[in-house]
Design an enzyme around this catalytic site. Structure first.
Site, PDB file in Angstrom:
ATOM      1  N   LYS A  22    -121.241  48.868  85.238  1.00 22.88           N
ATOM      2  CA  LYS A  22    -121.685  48.055  86.369  1.00 22.88           C
ATOM      3  C   LYS A  22    -120.711  46.917  86.629  1.00 22.88           C
ATOM      4  CE  LYS A  22    -124.439  44.564  85.892  1.00 22.88           C
ATOM      5  NZ  LYS A  22    -125.547  43.579  85.746  1.00 22.88           N
ATOM      6  N   ASN A  23    -120.245  46.285  85.560  1.00 25.72           N
ATOM      7  CA  ASN A  23    -119.370  45.122  85.715  1.00 25.72           C
ATOM      8  C   ASN A  23    -117.980  45.491  86.214  1.00 25.72           C
ATOM      9  OD1 ASN A  23    -121.379  43.357  84.934  1.00 25.72           O
ATOM     10  ND2 ASN A  23    -120.778  43.363  82.784  1.00 25.72           N
ATOM     11  N   ARG A  92    -125.117  37.305  90.705  1.00 26.49           N
ATOM     12  CA  ARG A  92    -123.904  36.501  90.820  1.00 26.49           C
ATOM     13  C   ARG A  92    -122.730  37.279  91.396  1.00 26.49           C
ATOM     14  NH1 ARG A  92    -123.931  31.802  88.777  1.00 26.49           N
ATOM     15  NH2 ARG A  92    -121.651  31.734  88.721  1.00 26.49           N
ATOM     16  N   CYS A 116    -128.865  35.946  86.054  1.00 26.93           N
ATOM     17  CA  CYS A 116    -129.535  35.554  84.808  1.00 26.93           C
ATOM     18  C   CYS A 116    -129.292  34.089  84.475  1.00 26.93           C
ATOM     19  CB  CYS A 116    -129.037  36.422  83.650  1.00 26.93           C
ATOM     20  SG  CYS A 116    -129.601  38.128  83.740  1.00 26.93           S
ATOM     21  N   ASP A 307    -122.313  39.265  75.737  1.00 27.22           N
ATOM     22  CA  ASP A 307    -123.351  40.169  76.235  1.00 27.22           C
ATOM     23  C   ASP A 307    -123.968  41.028  75.133  1.00 27.22           C
ATOM     24  OD1 ASP A 307    -123.250  39.270  78.810  1.00 27.22           O
ATOM     25  OD2 ASP A 307    -122.252  41.028  79.652  1.00 27.22           O
ATOM     26  N   VAL A 329    -119.672  30.963  74.591  1.00 27.37           N
ATOM     27  CA  VAL A 329    -119.464  31.265  76.013  1.00 27.37           C
ATOM     28  C   VAL A 329    -120.557  30.648  76.881  1.00 27.37           C
ATOM     29  CG1 VAL A 329    -119.158  33.095  77.727  1.00 27.37           C
ATOM     30  CG2 VAL A 329    -118.239  33.396  75.403  1.00 27.37           C
TER      31      VAL A 329
END
Length: 421
Positions: A22-23, A92, A116, A307, A329
């Site tokens: 997805k990213n 985002r 998120c 993640d 992060v």
């Protein structure tokens, strides 16, 4: 409110085919705004965020079709520069259309995005970077309005204050079409998804080099042409299933992966005492002996990915001794800890550092999920726990995981998904 019900305590055994990233898909779809010819993308996951991005492309004038993990984006009506806030607020990555749309329309208006709530992820890096390239930017009433200058400088240089993935993607994409300019961007993100975007743009006619390092050079071109392109596999999804296998002390193999993209995770699993077997496009993990406590810090790629931090925490909850995870992060990434402690975990967080003392076993409970990756972490904890766990507010997870129930069921999990009423 959607929920996932898990009957825990079963070893997971089997193979999971990994979906496209997805990213990687989202910034490539945003870049397709600048291409006035058909773009065909294969291996695109069928996820809520992807559908949101496709809806944005349709609303601004593109023709879009999506079937069997194949997306076709074609020229449509005259492109509109105004992106509706009701779409932008959902994720985002929608902000990545700002630059490409400005390049095509001469101007664009995009609301500040949602997504998120895991800490400060301001779009300031995008805005300051676009300004440095020559774009005129103003903010009003919650919107960011960008205007393309009449010309760009021949040579442009910008150093990102932080290696932001989204800002790197945004700046690299627009610079590809700044035909009068040579652009150098330093302190960029190095993620595989950045490399995938570079490969896509170069196949479409761009002249970009350096993705995967901390310096990218772009020689602008007049036009990008339509292409067919295959999206890379999702390294975070792959890591999630591997960690689920470790958590349940099972044996799980993920296929259709690029092992090099998961080197940081594999190093951590090796330190834990997990048995690992890799070949060209698959990874298998298994647990035969007792696992060992570890210390891990998250970091931008090629470091350990933030993640995967909640999923690793879930694993460490039942590893004897004290493990430590330092989150470097996102400052709010530990928002799930109180819920996981309801499952008899022993986790204390101080100054973005989690101290995890392993317990013999977790116990099922009713818990509340705050975001995508936290939900995945809770699911992994639930799979190893004794008894039933009910994860409330679980819809987040379907923004990041394709065919989740089907894939987990295939390897022996007993889960039920109840959508929002």
């Amino acid at each position: 409110m959607s929920e996932i019900v898990v009957e825990g305590g079963r070893k997971l055994i089997g193979e999971v085919p990994i979906s496209g990233s997805k990213n990687a898909a989202l910034p490539i779809l945003a870049a397709a705004v600048m291409i006035d010819e058909p773009v065909v993308l294969d291996n695109v996951p069928e996820l809520k965020d992807v559908f949101t991005m496709l809806t944005i492309l349709q609303r601004i004038g593109k023709k879009v079709s999506f079937r069997d993990n194949r997306v076709v984006v074609e020229p449509g009506n005259v492109l509109m520069g105004d992106v509706p806030y009701e779409l932008v607020r959902m994720m985002r990555a929608s902000f990545n259309v700002l630059g490409p749309l400005t390049m095509v329309c001469g101007w664009a208006k995009v609301g500040k995005p949602g997504g998120c709530n895991i800490g400060q992820r301001p779009v300031d890096f995008h805005i300051e970077g676009l300004k440095a390239l020559g774009f005129l930017i103003k903010e009003e009433h919650g919107d960011v309005i960008a205007k393309k200058p009449s010309s760009f400088k021949e040579e442009l240089y910008y150093k990102l204050p932080f290696p932001s993935v989204g800002a790197t993607e945004q700046l690299m994409t627009v610079a590809a079409l700044m035909s009068e300019s040579k652009t150098i961007i330093e302190n960029v993100a190095r993620e595989p998804e950045i490399q995938d975007l570079q490969n896509f743009l170069n196949k479409a006619g761009a002249k970009i080099k350096g993705a995967g390092t901390d310096r990218i050079e772009i020689e602008g071109v007049e036009k990008l042409h339509g292409i067919e392109y295959h999206i890379i596999p999702d390294r975070i999804e792959a890591g999630t299933y591997l960690l689920a296998g470790v958590s349940t002390r099972g044996r799980v193999k993920v296929s259709n992966v690029i092992p090099e993209h998961l080197e940081a995770l594999l190093k951590v699993l090796d330190e834990l005492g997990v048995s690992i077997t890799c070949d060209k496009n698959s990874i298998e993990v298994s647990v035969s002996g007792e696992l060992k406590p570890i210390r891990v810090s998250t970091a931008p790629y090629p470091g350990f990915p933030t993640d995967l931090q909640p999923m690793l925490t879930a694993v460490l909850c039942t590893v004897p001794g004290e493990s430590i995870i330092e989150e470097k992060v996102f400052e709010n990434r530990f928002g799930y800890v109180d819920e996981m402690n309801r499952m008899s975990a022993n986790i204390k967080v101080m100054n973005r550092v989690a101290h995890i003392v392993g317990v013999e076993k977790l116990s099922g409970a009713q818990i509340y999920a705050p975001d995508i990756r936290a939900t995945a972490g809770m699911l992994i904890a639930a799979l190893s726990a004794e008894g039933q766990t009910v994860i409330k507010n679980a819809a987040h997870i379907f923004r990041g995981y394709e065919k989740l129930k089907e894939k987990f069921t295939t390897i022996g999990a007993q889960i039920e998904v109840y959508p929002e009423e």
